[in-house]
Motif scaffolding. Structure first.
Motif, PDB file in Angstrom:
ATOM      1  N   TRP A   1       0.828  -1.204   0.000  1.00 37.89           N
ATOM      2  CA  TRP A   1       0.000   0.000   0.000  1.00 37.89           C
ATOM      3  C   TRP A   1       0.866   1.260   0.000  1.00 37.89           C
ATOM      4  CZ3 TRP A   1       0.109   3.682   3.855  1.00 37.89           C
ATOM      5  CH2 TRP A   1       0.720   3.315   5.066  1.00 37.89           C
ATOM      6  N   ARG A   2       2.023   1.207   0.657  1.00 35.22           N
ATOM      7  CA  ARG A   2       2.920   2.366   0.663  1.00 35.22           C
ATOM      8  C   ARG A   2       3.429   2.657  -0.743  1.00 35.22           C
ATOM      9  NH1 ARG A   2       4.739   4.133   5.590  1.00 35.22           N
ATOM     10  NH2 ARG A   2       4.430   2.759   7.390  1.00 35.22           N
TER      11      ARG A   2
ATOM     12  N   LEU B   1      -1.381   4.184   7.901  1.00 41.23           N
ATOM     13  CA  LEU B   1      -2.148   4.793   6.806  1.00 41.23           C
ATOM     14  C   LEU B   1      -2.665   6.174   7.207  1.00 41.23           C
ATOM     15  CD1 LEU B   1      -3.428   4.708   4.017  1.00 41.23           C
ATOM     16  CD2 LEU B   1      -5.383   3.477   5.023  1.00 41.23           C
TER      17      LEU B   1
END
Length: 212
Positions: free
Chosen positions: A87-88, A118
């Motif tokens: 996700w990063r 997040l």
């Protein structure tokens, strides 16, 4: 309009939300979406970040008021699996600040550290006064994978499964959601009949510490 599609699209990204693509789908009223749109949609040059798949229906809807739309599908290809940082990488090229971020039901599918990480990324990426729109599963079970959410109107969302099976929902209580959203103020929440609570969280002018 400037339109950007960042990161890889998941298998549902090209679905239009009609016909076979909507098998097993349920449509629900969304007072939270309407509340989240009330502020950003009135701003000149509104910038939106969608953390779900690049659905044509959502792009068309958001294009009606946003001057800039970025899409980063964090739910695709098990990018949220514990211990991964996919996700990063999907957010690496996203340029804020944004007036509205559609987080959908990701918070329910993240472990607590991932959720804090997040939110830590979202704080500087969200303009003060900008809004997050989130859905948190509060029933005993939830889909095993993040769902696909298709915007039908400013207060109607179609929920589509992105896989088979169900898992126990973490049932994050509102007080813990508030702590996880450090730097944001919960402006509104709505309990829906199908076991989901919608949140609208507004970025504060300065960071607020909600930790115990």
């Amino acid at each position: 309009m400037r339109r950007f599609r960042h990161a890889e699209a998941g298998p549902d990204a090209q679905g239009g939300g009609t016909g076979a693509a909507s098998v097993g789908a349920d449509e629900h009223r969304s007072p939270g979406l309407k509340a989240a749109l009330a502020g950003p949609s009135a701003r000149v040059g509104c910038r939106v970040l969608d953390l779900g798949p690049a659905l044509p229906a959502n792009i068309d809807f958001l294009s009606g008021f946003a001057s800039h739309l970025s899409i980063a599908d964090l739910s695709a290809d098990d990018g949220l699996a514990p211990g991964t940082d996919l996700w990063r990488r999907r957010l690496a090229d996203i340029a804020g600040p944004f007036d509205l971020v559609l987080v959908w039901d990701l918070l329910s599918h993240l472990d607590r550290q991932q959720a804090r990480d997040l939110v830590g990324w979202l704080k500087p990426a969200t303009r003060p006064g900008g809004a997050l729109f989130l859905l948190v599963h509060e029933g005993p079970e939830m889909p095993a994978r993040p769902q696909v959410f298709e915007i039908r109107s400013d207060e109607q969302i179609l929920y589509r499964p992105s896989g088979l099976g169900a898992i126990a929902a973490p049932r994050i209580p509102p007080a813990e959601v508030a702590r996880l959203l450090s730097g944001f103020r919960i402006d509104a929440s709505f309990v829906l009949r199908h076991g989901v609570r919608e949140y609208v969280a507004v970025r504060t002018e300065c960071d607020e510490d909600h930790s115990l």
